[in-house]
Motif scaffolding. Structure first.
Motif, PDB file in Angstrom:
ATOM      1  N   ILE A 144      27.033  32.700 -67.960  1.00 28.96           N
ATOM      2  CA  ILE A 144      27.372  31.461 -67.254  1.00 28.96           C
ATOM      3  C   ILE A 144      26.137  30.838 -66.620  1.00 28.96           C
ATOM      4  N   MET A 145      25.974  29.521 -66.823  1.00 27.54           N
ATOM      5  CA  MET A 145      24.992  28.749 -66.058  1.00 27.54           C
ATOM      6  C   MET A 145      25.759  27.735 -65.223  1.00 27.54           C
ATOM      7  N   VAL A 146      25.451  27.690 -63.923  1.00 26.92           N
ATOM      8  CA  VAL A 146      26.096  26.745 -63.013  1.00 26.92           C
ATOM      9  C   VAL A 146      25.061  25.732 -62.545  1.00 26.92           C
ATOM     10  N   ILE A 147      25.405  24.440 -62.658  1.00 32.35           N
ATOM     11  CA  ILE A 147      24.562  23.355 -62.147  1.00 32.35           C
ATOM     12  C   ILE A 147      25.333  22.669 -61.036  1.00 32.35           C
ATOM     13  N   ASP A 148      24.763  22.658 -59.842  1.00 32.20           N
ATOM     14  CA  ASP A 148      25.476  22.096 -58.702  1.00 32.20           C
ATOM     15  C   ASP A 148      24.470  21.568 -57.689  1.00 32.20           C
ATOM     16  N   GLN A 149      24.811  20.501 -56.981  1.00 27.05           N
ATOM     17  CA  GLN A 149      23.897  19.963 -55.984  1.00 27.05           C
ATOM     18  C   GLN A 149      24.486  19.955 -54.573  1.00 27.05           C
ATOM     19  N   GLU A 150      25.499  20.779 -54.372  1.00 25.83           N
ATOM     20  CA  GLU A 150      26.047  20.946 -53.023  1.00 25.83           C
ATOM     21  C   GLU A 150      25.292  22.071 -52.330  1.00 25.83           C
ATOM     22  N   SER A 151      24.595  21.755 -51.252  1.00 31.35           N
ATOM     23  CA  SER A 151      23.707  22.731 -50.623  1.00 31.35           C
ATOM     24  C   SER A 151      24.447  23.907 -49.998  1.00 31.35           C
ATOM     25  N   ASP A 152      25.738  23.735 -49.639  1.00 36.18           N
ATOM     26  CA  ASP A 152      26.454  24.842 -48.999  1.00 36.18           C
ATOM     27  C   ASP A 152      26.798  25.960 -49.979  1.00 36.18           C
ATOM     28  N   LYS A 153      26.590  25.718 -51.291  1.00 38.63           N
ATOM     29  CA  LYS A 153      26.874  26.742 -52.299  1.00 38.63           C
ATOM     30  C   LYS A 153      25.609  27.468 -52.762  1.00 38.63           C
ATOM     31  N   PHE A 173      22.767  16.629 -62.421  1.00 37.80           N
ATOM     32  CA  PHE A 173      22.815  16.762 -63.876  1.00 37.80           C
ATOM     33  C   PHE A 173      22.270  15.523 -64.581  1.00 37.80           C
ATOM     34  N   LYS A 174      22.265  14.384 -63.928  1.00 37.51           N
ATOM     35  CA  LYS A 174      21.767  13.161 -64.558  1.00 37.51           C
ATOM     36  C   LYS A 174      20.259  13.217 -64.775  1.00 37.51           C
ATOM     37  N   HIS A 175      19.577  14.122 -64.081  1.00 37.59           N
ATOM     38  CA  HIS A 175      18.128  14.212 -64.187  1.00 37.59           C
ATOM     39  C   HIS A 175      17.724  15.025 -65.408  1.00 37.59           C
ATOM     40  N   GLY A 176      16.735  14.521 -66.138  1.00 40.11           N
ATOM     41  CA  GLY A 176      16.311  15.146 -67.382  1.00 40.11           C
ATOM     42  C   GLY A 176      15.850  16.586 -67.233  1.00 40.11           C
ATOM     43  N   GLU A 177      15.106  16.900 -66.146  1.00 38.37           N
ATOM     44  CA  GLU A 177      14.617  18.267 -65.932  1.00 38.37           C
ATOM     45  C   GLU A 177      15.789  19.249 -65.842  1.00 38.37           C
ATOM     46  N   ILE A 178      16.859  18.810 -65.200  1.00 42.16           N
ATOM     47  CA  ILE A 178      18.025  19.679 -65.012  1.00 42.16           C
ATOM     48  C   ILE A 178      18.722  19.923 -66.345  1.00 42.16           C
ATOM     49  N   ARG A 179      18.899  18.872 -67.136  1.00 38.27           N
ATOM     50  CA  ARG A 179      19.574  19.018 -68.431  1.00 38.27           C
ATOM     51  C   ARG A 179      18.756  19.882 -69.383  1.00 38.27           C
ATOM     52  N   GLN A 180      17.435  19.747 -69.333  1.00 38.17           N
ATOM     53  CA  GLN A 180      16.579  20.605 -70.165  1.00 38.17           C
ATOM     54  C   GLN A 180      16.801  22.065 -69.833  1.00 38.17           C
ATOM     55  N   GLY A 181      16.896  22.360 -68.548  1.00 37.78           N
ATOM     56  CA  GLY A 181      17.084  23.740 -68.109  1.00 37.78           C
ATOM     57  C   GLY A 181      18.423  24.311 -68.537  1.00 37.78           C
ATOM     58  N   ASN A 241      29.439  12.656 -67.083  1.00 38.32           N
ATOM     59  CA  ASN A 241      30.215  13.080 -68.245  1.00 38.32           C
ATOM     60  C   ASN A 241      29.842  12.310 -69.509  1.00 38.32           C
ATOM     61  N   ASN A 242      29.464  11.044 -69.348  1.00 33.65           N
ATOM     62  CA  ASN A 242      28.996  10.280 -70.509  1.00 33.65           C
ATOM     63  C   ASN A 242      27.708  10.873 -71.077  1.00 33.65           C
ATOM     64  N   VAL A 243      26.765  11.176 -70.184  1.00 34.14           N
ATOM     65  CA  VAL A 243      25.493  11.780 -70.614  1.00 34.14           C
ATOM     66  C   VAL A 243      25.748  13.123 -71.278  1.00 34.14           C
ATOM     67  N   LEU A 244      26.618  13.914 -70.676  1.00 37.74           N
ATOM     68  CA  LEU A 244      26.952  15.234 -71.219  1.00 37.74           C
ATOM     69  C   LEU A 244      27.504  15.124 -72.637  1.00 37.74           C
ATOM     70  N   LEU A 245      28.450  14.221 -72.847  1.00 35.53           N
ATOM     71  CA  LEU A 245      29.090  14.082 -74.155  1.00 35.53           C
ATOM     72  C   LEU A 245      28.129  13.521 -75.206  1.00 35.53           C
TER      73      LEU A 245
END
Length: 557
Positions: free
Chosen positions: A427-436, A452-460, A479-483
């Motif tokens: 599992i890879m989790v991508i999240d930008q909520e600091s409390d997690k 997730f909209k940032h290119g560096e994050i999607r590359q990772g 979700n558009n970028v993801l698809l």
């Protein structure tokens, strides 16, 4: 001739145009920037001259480049091959230095100048190699990790040499003492950087992570804190920036920070290399063109053979040795930096910059095509590579993120879903909520903090290699970028705010759409279980639900 702000504005305009042009032609941007500097400077159109402001921007470019390179070095990712890469890098640098010095002598240089050229050509281009590996999705392969590990050792060697060039000594004993002092000071700064990044700055970044501007400015401030510390300890500014970057690379916020800092770094670095081009005289280009062509051919051959035979000696397979070696045949941007510093310190004449620039341009340009046609070259040289095969040569098994599940957004529903998916996938989790952040950083999941909209994050996330992607994000753009970017074979679940968005996501290829405030959204765990057990039953369930969406009918309970 433009000066001051006019010069900077002209260079920025040229950098923008040439960046687009180099991307379309597949050539490294560094080449375009150097050629632009030559064209705009005294040798060409004579529109720009060196000045205090351009020199300041150039210095910032070098500092930010070392900071960004440090930010990109995750020691955990190369830990499996670190021992081998240190040995490979040390042997390779020593042999390439000797080969570079010999090449310089063969084309007419002598004494200190030949040694400086040998030092300038012994490194490979971090900027070029990392970019190519990322584009080809090879940074986590064994050859990719070997190359990145070698580049890390080379980068450390660069910052030590940069520091060594700036100190005065008159005897070998003084030189050795100064070198020991440099290593001690670097160790102190590194220990402070790693410790404070992990136990102090990660908490600071967590507290301001919701404010992107504050996130960016705090990252820059942290870099300049260590730049100031390095300056106080009589080390180069670049060492402070590099060590600050490596320290931050080990905390979860590094990829998001890379995304924010890269555009600024690219701008300053463009000015640095164009400024280097401006400093080159027309007479040196004419004088050294033929020697540079001869030297470039020799160096590409020497560097390939040195890398190949060194990696082969560490008992890797011929295929791995060949792939890793072809990637590293160019002269580095650091060669230009060392040459510039050697000129400033009075070790060599300024005319030498023309020779080194031509060699860098020719080797980088040739290397880009060698890498592009590497597979065909491997087929051509297969009979020769087979001569190096033996039973004792085996490749290490490296962990690589593929056939995994990517979770975007981490809420209560995602937490339950992860536990179910973890039975089948990494599992890879991508999240930008600091409390997690702390919870996810300590979990068994691969965790990336960021948008997730940032290119560096999607590359990772390595989306093309993922088998299952599940987005709990409410943002339609995510979700558009993801698809758009996921592989056609990847199963994708996304979240929608209404029937209209859900229908659009299905049209884009989503396998299942969770609709907010609709009971079906809470059935995600059930659908995942059905998918894992029987894909045909899953498809029937989804087709039935899709009919309700298209017909705007009420969902079944």
């Amino acid at each position: 001739m433009a000066a001051g702000f006019e010069s900077v504005a002209l260079l920025i305009g040229a950098a923008t145009f040439l960046g687009i042009l180099s991307q379309k032609t597949g050539q490294p941007k560094i080449i375009a920037y150097i050629i632009a500097g030559i064209s705009l400077g005294p040798v060409g159109l004579d529109l720009v001259k060196q000045g205090e402001m351009i020199n300041l921007f150039s210095e910032l470019g070098l500092v930010f480049l070392l900071f960004l390179i440090g930010l990109e070095i995750d020691i955990e990712e190369i830990q499996e091959v670190l021992k081998s890469t240190v040995g490979i890098a040390v042997i390779q640098m020593a042999l390439t230095f000797a080969a570079g010095t010999l090449t310089a002598i063969l084309v007419g240089f002598t004494g200190t100048t030949a040694y400086i050229i040998g030092a300038a050509v012994m490194f490979s281009s971090t900027a070029l190699v990392v970019k190519v590996l990322t584009e080809r999705d090879e940074e986590t392969t064994l050859p990719g990790r070997l190359d990145v590990g070698v580049l890390l050792v080379q980068d450390v060697a660069v910052v030590v040499i940069l520091a060594f060039f700036t100190v005065n000594f008159s005897t070998p004993a003084q030189a050795a003492l100064k070198l020991a002092e440099i290593f001690l000071m670097i160790s102190i700064v590194a220990a402070i950087s790693f410790g404070s990044s992990k136990y102090f700055f990660s908490k600071v970044m967590k507290s301001i992570s919701g404010n992107r501007l504050a996130f960016f400015t705090h990252g820059i401030a942290w870099a300049f804190l260590f730049i100031s510390l390095a300056d106080y300890l009589n080390l180069s500014l670049e060492i402070g920036a590099f060590i600050a970057g490596i320290g931050l690379a080990q905390i979860p916020y590094s990829r998001e920070l890379q995304e924010d800092i890269r555009p600024l770094t690219d701008l300053f670095m463009a000015i640095f290399f164009m400024n280097f081009g401006i400093s080159i005289s027309g007479s040196s280009l004419q004088q050294y063109f033929i020697p540079a062509v001869i030297a470039s051919i020799l160096l590409i051959v020497f560097k390939f053979l040195i890398f190949f035979l060194t990696i082969d000696r560490f008992k890797f397979t011929p295929k791995t040795s060949f792939t890793a070696s072809v990637n590293m045949t160019q002269v580095s941007e650091f060669g230009l930096i060392l040459t510039s510093l050697a000129i400033t310190q009075g070790f060599v004449q300024s005319e030498i910059s023309g020779f080194v620039s031509l060699v860098a341009i020719l080797t980088m340009g040739t290397s880009a095509y060698l890498i592009r046609f590497r597979d065909k070259l491997e087929e051509e040289f297969k009979p020769l590579l087979d001569l190096f095969k033996s039973e004792e040569k085996t490749d290490l098994e490296v962990e690589r993120l593929e056939d995994h599940a990517v979770i975007i957004g981490y809420d209560e529903m995602a937490e339950k879903t992860c536990s179910k998916l973890a039975e089948e996938y990494d599992i890879m989790v991508i999240d930008q909520e600091s409390d997690k952040t702390e919870e996810l950083a300590e979990s068994d999941y691969t965790y990336v903090y960021g948008d997730f909209k940032h290119g560096e994050i999607r590359q990772g996330a390595n989306l093309k290699k993922a088998e299952f992607i599940l987005s709990f994000s409410k943002q339609k753009q995510v979700n558009n970028v993801l698809l758009e970017e996921r592989d056609e074979e990847t199963v994708v679940f996304v979240k929608a705010g209404n029937f209209e968005d859900a229908s659009e996501f299905y049209d884009l290829g989503a396998d299942y759409v969770m609709i907010e405030n609709i009971l079906a959204g809470n059935r995600i765990s059930e659908y995942i279980e059905i998918y894992l057990e029987d894909k045909e039953v899953f498809n029937k369930e989804i087709n039935s639900e899709l009919q309700h969406i298209r017909g705007d009918e009420e969902f079944p309970n």
